[in-house]
Design a protein around this motif. Sequence first.
Motif, PDB file in Angstrom:
ATOM      1  N   CYS A 333      29.457  64.368  61.803  1.00 58.15           N
ATOM      2  CA  CYS A 333      30.793  63.886  61.099  1.00 58.15           C
ATOM      3  C   CYS A 333      31.079  64.274  59.790  1.00 58.15           C
ATOM      4  CB  CYS A 333      31.065  62.431  61.341  1.00 58.15           C
ATOM      5  SG  CYS A 333      32.457  61.764  60.396  1.00 58.15           S
ATOM      6  N   PRO A 334      32.107  65.051  59.382  1.00 56.27           N
ATOM      7  CA  PRO A 334      32.079  65.367  58.166  1.00 56.27           C
ATOM      8  C   PRO A 334      32.238  64.300  56.891  1.00 56.27           C
ATOM      9  CG  PRO A 334      34.233  66.186  59.379  1.00 56.27           C
ATOM     10  CD  PRO A 334      32.844  65.535  60.165  1.00 56.27           C
ATOM     11  N   VAL A 335      32.869  63.104  57.276  1.00 49.85           N
ATOM     12  CA  VAL A 335      33.041  62.220  56.535  1.00 49.85           C
ATOM     13  C   VAL A 335      31.691  61.623  56.306  1.00 49.85           C
ATOM     14  CG1 VAL A 335      34.208  59.831  56.127  1.00 49.85           C
ATOM     15  CG2 VAL A 335      35.502  61.590  57.511  1.00 49.85           C
ATOM     16  N   ALA A 336      31.056  61.292  57.126  1.00 52.39           N
ATOM     17  CA  ALA A 336      29.522  60.731  57.216  1.00 52.39           C
ATOM     18  C   ALA A 336      28.756  61.840  55.975  1.00 52.39           C
ATOM     19  CB  ALA A 336      28.971  60.636  58.480  1.00 52.39           C
ATOM     20  N   GLU A 365      32.236  53.757  48.274  1.00 50.57           N
ATOM     21  CA  GLU A 365      32.956  52.600  48.909  1.00 50.57           C
ATOM     22  C   GLU A 365      34.277  52.988  49.746  1.00 50.57           C
ATOM     23  OE1 GLU A 365      33.357  49.191  46.077  1.00 50.57           O
ATOM     24  OE2 GLU A 365      35.286  48.561  47.383  1.00 50.57           O
ATOM     25  N   ILE A 366      34.792  53.747  49.255  1.00 54.54           N
ATOM     26  CA  ILE A 366      35.897  54.196  49.897  1.00 54.54           C
ATOM     27  C   ILE A 366      35.527  55.136  51.150  1.00 54.54           C
ATOM     28  CG2 ILE A 366      38.161  55.686  49.981  1.00 54.54           C
ATOM     29  CD1 ILE A 366      38.392  54.975  46.989  1.00 54.54           C
ATOM     30  N   LEU A 367      34.887  55.683  50.982  1.00 55.75           N
ATOM     31  CA  LEU A 367      34.321  56.966  52.014  1.00 55.75           C
ATOM     32  C   LEU A 367      33.471  55.934  53.101  1.00 55.75           C
ATOM     33  CD1 LEU A 367      32.755  59.767  49.859  1.00 55.75           C
ATOM     34  CD2 LEU A 367      34.685  59.931  51.588  1.00 55.75           C
ATOM     35  N   THR A 368      32.713  55.062  52.868  1.00 49.17           N
ATOM     36  CA  THR A 368      32.270  54.018  53.678  1.00 49.17           C
ATOM     37  C   THR A 368      33.140  53.283  54.500  1.00 49.17           C
ATOM     38  OG1 THR A 368      30.474  53.646  52.243  1.00 49.17           O
ATOM     39  CG2 THR A 368      30.614  52.083  53.996  1.00 49.17           C
ATOM     40  N   ARG A 369      34.292  52.874  53.820  1.00 47.34           N
ATOM     41  CA  ARG A 369      35.489  52.081  54.505  1.00 47.34           C
ATOM     42  C   ARG A 369      36.112  53.079  55.689  1.00 47.34           C
ATOM     43  NH1 ARG A 369      37.823  49.904  49.744  1.00 47.34           N
ATOM     44  NH2 ARG A 369      39.741  51.505  49.740  1.00 47.34           N
ATOM     45  N   ILE A 370      36.308  54.141  55.310  1.00 48.17           N
ATOM     46  CA  ILE A 370      36.968  55.325  56.035  1.00 48.17           C
ATOM     47  C   ILE A 370      36.057  55.565  57.333  1.00 48.17           C
ATOM     48  CG2 ILE A 370      37.800  57.702  56.375  1.00 48.17           C
ATOM     49  CD1 ILE A 370      38.830  57.492  53.351  1.00 48.17           C
ATOM     50  N   GLU A 371      34.798  55.939  56.899  1.00 43.69           N
ATOM     51  CA  GLU A 371      33.897  56.087  57.964  1.00 43.69           C
ATOM     52  C   GLU A 371      34.016  55.097  59.124  1.00 43.69           C
ATOM     53  OE1 GLU A 371      29.908  56.073  57.658  1.00 43.69           O
ATOM     54  OE2 GLU A 371      29.375  57.258  59.303  1.00 43.69           O
ATOM     55  N   GLN A 372      34.008  53.847  58.850  1.00 50.96           N
ATOM     56  CA  GLN A 372      33.803  52.608  59.393  1.00 50.96           C
ATOM     57  C   GLN A 372      35.244  52.460  60.018  1.00 50.96           C
ATOM     58  OE1 GLN A 372      32.307  49.430  56.907  1.00 50.96           O
ATOM     59  NE2 GLN A 372      30.400  49.969  57.171  1.00 50.96           N
ATOM     60  N   GLY A 373      36.201  53.114  59.942  1.00 50.27           N
ATOM     61  CA  GLY A 373      37.446  53.136  60.611  1.00 50.27           C
ATOM     62  C   GLY A 373      38.267  52.034  60.050  1.00 50.27           C
ATOM     63  N   LYS A 374      38.038  51.662  58.761  1.00 46.43           N
ATOM     64  CA  LYS A 374      38.761  50.563  58.213  1.00 46.43           C
ATOM     65  C   LYS A 374      39.399  51.141  56.945  1.00 46.43           C
ATOM     66  CE  LYS A 374      35.112  47.021  59.194  1.00 46.43           C
ATOM     67  NZ  LYS A 374      33.803  46.836  58.497  1.00 46.43           N
ATOM     68  N   HIS A 425      40.865  54.193  63.949  1.00 48.07           N
ATOM     69  CA  HIS A 425      40.279  52.898  63.329  1.00 48.07           C
ATOM     70  C   HIS A 425      38.692  53.060  63.806  1.00 48.07           C
ATOM     71  CE1 HIS A 425      43.765  51.192  61.788  1.00 48.07           C
ATOM     72  NE2 HIS A 425      44.295  51.302  62.854  1.00 48.07           N
ATOM     73  N   CYS A 426      38.019  54.333  63.797  1.00 48.82           N
ATOM     74  CA  CYS A 426      36.668  54.525  64.147  1.00 48.82           C
ATOM     75  C   CYS A 426      36.278  55.797  63.861  1.00 48.82           C
ATOM     76  CB  CYS A 426      36.381  54.039  65.584  1.00 48.82           C
ATOM     77  SG  CYS A 426      37.212  55.299  66.916  1.00 48.82           S
ATOM     78  N   CYS A 427      35.181  56.074  63.987  1.00 49.58           N
ATOM     79  CA  CYS A 427      34.712  57.518  63.653  1.00 49.58           C
ATOM     80  C   CYS A 427      34.654  58.121  65.040  1.00 49.58           C
ATOM     81  CB  CYS A 427      33.124  57.359  63.554  1.00 49.58           C
ATOM     82  SG  CYS A 427      32.458  59.093  63.095  1.00 49.58           S
ATOM     83  N   PRO A 428      35.414  59.085  65.197  1.00 47.55           N
ATOM     84  CA  PRO A 428      35.618  60.012  66.293  1.00 47.55           C
ATOM     85  C   PRO A 428      34.237  60.648  66.894  1.00 47.55           C
ATOM     86  CG  PRO A 428      36.972  61.137  64.578  1.00 47.55           C
ATOM     87  CD  PRO A 428      36.677  59.905  63.886  1.00 47.55           C
ATOM     88  N   TYR A 429      33.607  60.943  66.002  1.00 48.40           N
ATOM     89  CA  TYR A 429      32.430  61.777  66.338  1.00 48.40           C
ATOM     90  C   TYR A 429      31.349  60.563  67.046  1.00 48.40           C
ATOM     91  CZ  TYR A 429      33.871  65.537  63.718  1.00 48.40           C
ATOM     92  OH  TYR A 429      34.639  66.592  62.998  1.00 48.40           O
ATOM     93  N   GLN A 430      31.081  59.214  66.589  1.00 53.73           N
ATOM     94  CA  GLN A 430      30.301  58.120  67.021  1.00 53.73           C
ATOM     95  C   GLN A 430      30.934  57.900  68.371  1.00 53.73           C
ATOM     96  OE1 GLN A 430      30.141  54.780  64.301  1.00 53.73           O
ATOM     97  NE2 GLN A 430      28.478  56.100  63.279  1.00 53.73           N
ATOM     98  N   GLN A 431      32.188  57.951  68.577  1.00 51.10           N
ATOM     99  CA  GLN A 431      33.219  57.813  69.742  1.00 51.10           C
ATOM    100  C   GLN A 431      32.685  58.587  70.745  1.00 51.10           C
ATOM    101  OE1 GLN A 431      34.768  54.860  69.482  1.00 51.10           O
ATOM    102  NE2 GLN A 431      36.156  54.837  70.934  1.00 51.10           N
ATOM    103  N   ARG A 432      32.721  59.668  70.515  1.00 48.85           N
ATOM    104  CA  ARG A 432      32.270  60.810  71.557  1.00 48.85           C
ATOM    105  C   ARG A 432      30.692  60.576  71.492  1.00 48.85           C
ATOM    106  NH1 ARG A 432      36.293  63.995  68.811  1.00 48.85           N
ATOM    107  NH2 ARG A 432      34.664  65.311  67.694  1.00 48.85           N
ATOM    108  N   GLY A 433      30.056  59.831  71.030  1.00 48.03           N
ATOM    109  CA  GLY A 433      28.549  59.778  71.201  1.00 48.03           C
ATOM    110  C   GLY A 433      27.624  60.893  70.514  1.00 48.03           C
ATOM    111  N   HIS A 434      28.451  61.609  69.553  1.00 43.42           N
ATOM    112  CA  HIS A 434      27.775  62.853  68.965  1.00 43.42           C
ATOM    113  C   HIS A 434      27.039  62.609  67.608  1.00 43.42           C
ATOM    114  CE1 HIS A 434      30.820  65.442  71.614  1.00 43.42           C
ATOM    115  NE2 HIS A 434      29.709  65.327  71.987  1.00 43.42           N
ATOM    116  N   HIS A 435      27.345  61.587  67.074  1.00 44.68           N
ATOM    117  CA  HIS A 435      26.799  61.446  65.771  1.00 44.68           C
ATOM    118  C   HIS A 435      25.350  61.726  65.645  1.00 44.68           C
ATOM    119  CE1 HIS A 435      27.014  60.335  61.614  1.00 44.68           C
ATOM    120  NE2 HIS A 435      26.157  59.156  62.002  1.00 44.68           N
TER     121      HIS A 435
END
Lengths: 436, 176
Positions: A333-336, A365-374, A425-435
């Motif tokens: 994930c590029p955000v991560a 802090e902002i990046l963490t929030r975005i990565e967590q889907g918040k 509201h989530c990390c699409p990469y984690q969602q796909r199980g790729h992270h």
Amino acid sequence: MTPLTHPLTHLVDVNNPLNFKGYCQQKGYAAAKKVLFEYTPAEALDTVKSSGLKGRGGAGFPTGMKWSFLPEFEEDDPRAKEPKYLICNADEMEPGTFKDRLLLEGVPHQLIESMIIAGYIIGATRAYIFLRGEYHLAAKRIQQAIDEAYQASWLGNDIQQSGYSLELHLHTSAGRYICGEETALINALEGKRATPRAKPPFPQVAGLFGKPTIVNNVETLSNLPHIFAHGVEWFQQHAPESDAGTKIYGACGRIKIPGLWELPMGVSIGRLLNDHAGGMCEGLALKGLLPGGASTDFLLPEHLDVAMDYDSIAKAGSRLGTGGLIVLDDKNCPVAMVKNIMQFFAQESCGWCTPCRDGTPWALEILTRIEQGKGTLTDIDELYRLCDFMWIGKTHCALAPGAVEPLRSALNYFTDDFIQHIEEHCCPYQQRGHHG
Amino acid sequence: MTIDLNSNLLTLDYLTEQEKIAIDHELQIMETREACSIEALKIVQLQRGWISDDSLHAIAAYLRIPSADLEGVATFYNLIYRQPVGKYVIHICNSISCHLCGYDAVVSAIKNYLAIEYGQTTSDGMFTLLSNACLGACDQAPVMMIDNQLYQSLTPQNVVDILQTLQAADNKGVGR
Ligand SMILES: Cc1cc2nc3c(=O)[nH]c(=O)nc-3n(C[C@H](O)[C@H](O)[C@H](O)COP(=O)(O)O)c2cc1C
Ligand code: SF4
Ligand code: FES
């Protein structure tokens, strides 16, 4: 591999580096001898200037020009007798960079020979190697090489009866990225808290203990013996017009053969990635890359034809930096990735300037929030604003702008990924199980 | 008024002969006493495992610099410990290449196996877990460093093997 094609690395042996005798048998110290006996410092400085050597520590500043900023005093001026210092910056800690370690562990005598040449040219009486604390093997080998060089009269008083004297000492640090910034490094060597200094005055005028000081990177210095052994023309023929010499390139990430290669300056990103690093690991595609360590702007697959030299990379919107590719694949994930990098800078900020001390953790802090889907869409504007606050000219050193480069380029290039995190509201990469 | 920082009682017999000899050696190399700060901290830490307040004051007095200045230096560096640590300090790289190559799973495996979080020490005093910035072995990611030794190409499995080997070697040492 020959001295002519791989000047910096042809003698590298990381398992069993050459000792003094072995290094001499390979024509080691011949270039230093030539410089000490056949050149005046001024002549040798001209050679370095005309070689076109640029600093390999990240900024790419012309080495000869940097040296020529040392103040010159008339002989009867008392300041002419004051010591000058040469410091080798071996604090290598930029994430994704591991080239200096190769030279430090693999061919320690080459660095010492290089420092004798540099020291002679700038008129240094004392020199230090500032080594990062984690490089234990390098510390052992460099100290051993220094001891051997002293014994063989290549260091100390009246080196090889040339009339030139140089004291060289190894200083090992204790783990802090900012010590690599040259004025912070000088404070660290003085035993002070290692915050950078306001410039001017520059170290050439008032550096270590207030005396004229030159700081150069390991790889920069290591070019010197070869420039004098094989000549300026030979050095320039490796590279396109605006550059000179070879470069130790690196590549890491999920690629087939991560590693280091000494290549002519200006190899294309694509050749480096595909021919030398073997391309992406099975099942992965290239999403983007940082061309020169963690503090450079992202480039994209469309940039594979760009040459890895200072000007070409700058034209493509990034920096050659340390020349180590950090490769992002399509399942990470590029955000991560940006968050990980921001965490590094937030942790390593020395805390002196407000934009950096407060801006880096705020961005984290902002990046963490975005990565967590918040995250929210205004968070993206906020990140851009922080990029402006931390940009060049607003802080005392380049750490904060270095933190901005990967962040701002990621916001530009991977906008969809950021927005997807926010909208789904989530990390699409984690969602796909790729992270990961 | 002059203050003799050296009169601090602590320093007189706090530092061992061995420590003083090592620090004196550095004092000969470096040009000022203050410039030996980091080396002196490392020398004492090597003997005692960490830098306590008493150690800090004793070193500062020996170097004839204010304790507060030395504290500023000591707390600046990741490799100077201002709290007690375990016999083995695990420095695991959490920087970008390791992150891309599976750091998350490796650090979880360590935390699970030792039942500690970052900054904590196992109850038997064997292991402390700390993160470290890029260890300069990004082509062998993920990596960690324990006792000056680099461990490369880690997986959740082999990292536990490494810890077990250290534990086993230690148990044997105690039994003998
Ligand atoms: C935060 C920061 C960290 C740096 N770290 C290093 C480093 O580890 N090694 C290095 O050679 N240069 C580093 N530099 C660059 C140095 O300040 C300096 O430009 C360099 O050592 C000059 O050597 P060169 O002209 O041979 O490249 C860093 C700069 C900054 C702003
Ligand atoms: S930019 Fe950051 S690291 Fe550099 S001097 Fe300012 S606070 Fe320190
Ligand atoms: S990122 Fe882990 S060793 Fe460089």
